[in-house]
Design a protein around this motif. Structure first.
Motif, mmCIF file in Angstrom:
data_model
loop_
_atom_site.group_PDB
_atom_site.id
_atom_site.type_symbol
_atom_site.label_atom_id
_atom_site.label_comp_id
_atom_site.label_asym_id
_atom_site.label_seq_id
_atom_site.Cartn_x
_atom_site.Cartn_y
_atom_site.Cartn_z
ATOM 1 N N SER A 71 0.412 -37.281 46.337
ATOM 2 C CA SER A 71 0.391 -37.745 47.722
ATOM 3 C C SER A 71 1.511 -38.752 47.855
ATOM 4 N N ILE A 98 -10.025 -42.144 51.410
ATOM 5 C CA ILE A 98 -10.229 -40.926 52.185
ATOM 6 C C ILE A 98 -9.310 -39.838 51.650
ATOM 7 N N THR A 99 -9.911 -38.711 51.287
ATOM 8 C CA THR A 99 -9.136 -37.578 50.796
ATOM 9 C C THR A 99 -9.193 -36.445 51.813
ATOM 10 N N ARG A 100 -8.256 -35.539 51.684
ATOM 11 C CA ARG A 100 -8.226 -34.362 52.536
ATOM 12 C C ARG A 100 -9.270 -33.373 52.053
ATOM 13 N N ALA A 101 -9.831 -32.635 52.986
ATOM 14 C CA ALA A 101 -10.810 -31.615 52.625
ATOM 15 C C ALA A 101 -10.122 -30.528 51.819
ATOM 16 N N GLY A 102 -10.823 -29.990 50.862
ATOM 17 C CA GLY A 102 -10.245 -28.933 50.055
ATOM 18 C C GLY A 102 -11.237 -28.410 49.051
ATOM 19 N N LEU A 108 -6.173 -34.976 47.384
ATOM 20 C CA LEU A 108 -4.955 -35.439 48.049
ATOM 21 C C LEU A 108 -5.363 -36.506 49.046
ATOM 22 N N ASP A 110 -5.513 -38.812 52.274
ATOM 23 C CA ASP A 110 -5.312 -38.666 53.707
ATOM 24 C C ASP A 110 -4.245 -39.640 54.209
ATOM 25 N N TRP A 115 2.360 -33.914 50.769
ATOM 26 C CA TRP A 115 1.547 -33.587 49.607
ATOM 27 C C TRP A 115 2.207 -32.471 48.812
ATOM 28 N N GLU A 140 3.415 -29.682 51.522
ATOM 29 C CA GLU A 140 3.113 -29.807 52.944
ATOM 30 C C GLU A 140 3.537 -31.182 53.451
ATOM 31 N N GLY A 142 3.287 -34.378 55.946
ATOM 32 C CA GLY A 142 2.166 -35.088 56.554
ATOM 33 C C GLY A 142 2.637 -35.965 57.687
ATOM 34 N N ARG A 143 2.158 -37.186 57.681
ATOM 35 C CA ARG A 143 2.444 -38.147 58.741
ATOM 36 C C ARG A 143 3.917 -38.526 58.745
#
Length: 158
Positions: A71, A98-102, A108, A110, A115, A140, A142-143
């Motif tokens: 990340s 806080i992690t990303r759903a997966g 990863l 948030d 990522w 990918e 991200g922000r």
């Protein structure tokens, strides 16, 4: 620490390094570690490299897992960088993070700049570290925003 190593530390502290969190999940055992050593190595095949201290808890778990996530942190994530740099006990490592759903891939974080997911392609001894080469299986964005860097021993926005 000998004189050359001390001089190298001074010089490298004046050179900004992007900050990333390397993560591993092996059968539910999850660890993360703050790194300033992420480098892009190749696009064909897509490869990145990270350097991990052999004394880091993440080191052996990464070797066994054979895969890792990255990340890439952005401004405002200094607290996250400090959290994973402190060597927090595993039981509280993910508290408040806080992690990303997966699925079963490495967690990863948030809100990151981007990522990268990798499988270990090669590893090389490098002094008191191991240099892991990861074959990128997914990347990918991200922000949007300035990246978080480490400069003069502090986390800063670029």
């Amino acid at each position: 620490m000998d004189r050359v190593a001390a001089d190298l530390r001074v010089v490298m502290r004046s050179f900004p390094a992007g900050v990333a969190i390397a993560t591993v999940d092996l059968e539910g055992e999850r660890l993360g570690l703050t790194l300033g050593s992420l480098v892009s190595l190749s696009l064909d095949p897509p490869l990145v490299g990270i350097s991990v201290s052999r004394s880091a808890a993440l080191h052996e778990l990464l070797r066994r897992a054979g895969a890792f996530g990255l990340s890439l942190l952005t401004e405002g994530q200094e607290g996250v960088a400090q959290h994973f740099a402190r060597g927090v006990p595993p039981i509280s490592l993910w508290a408040g993070i806080i992690t990303r759903a997966g699925g079963d891939q490495p967690p990863l974080l948030d809100g990151a700049l981007g990522w990268i997911e990798c499988r270990v392609w090669a590893e090389y001894p490098a002094g008191d570290h191991t240099f892991f080469v990861g074959e990128v299986t997914r990347a990918e964005s991200g922000r949007a925003g300035p990246p978080l860097v480490r400069l003069d021993g502090e986390f800063r926005s670029a």
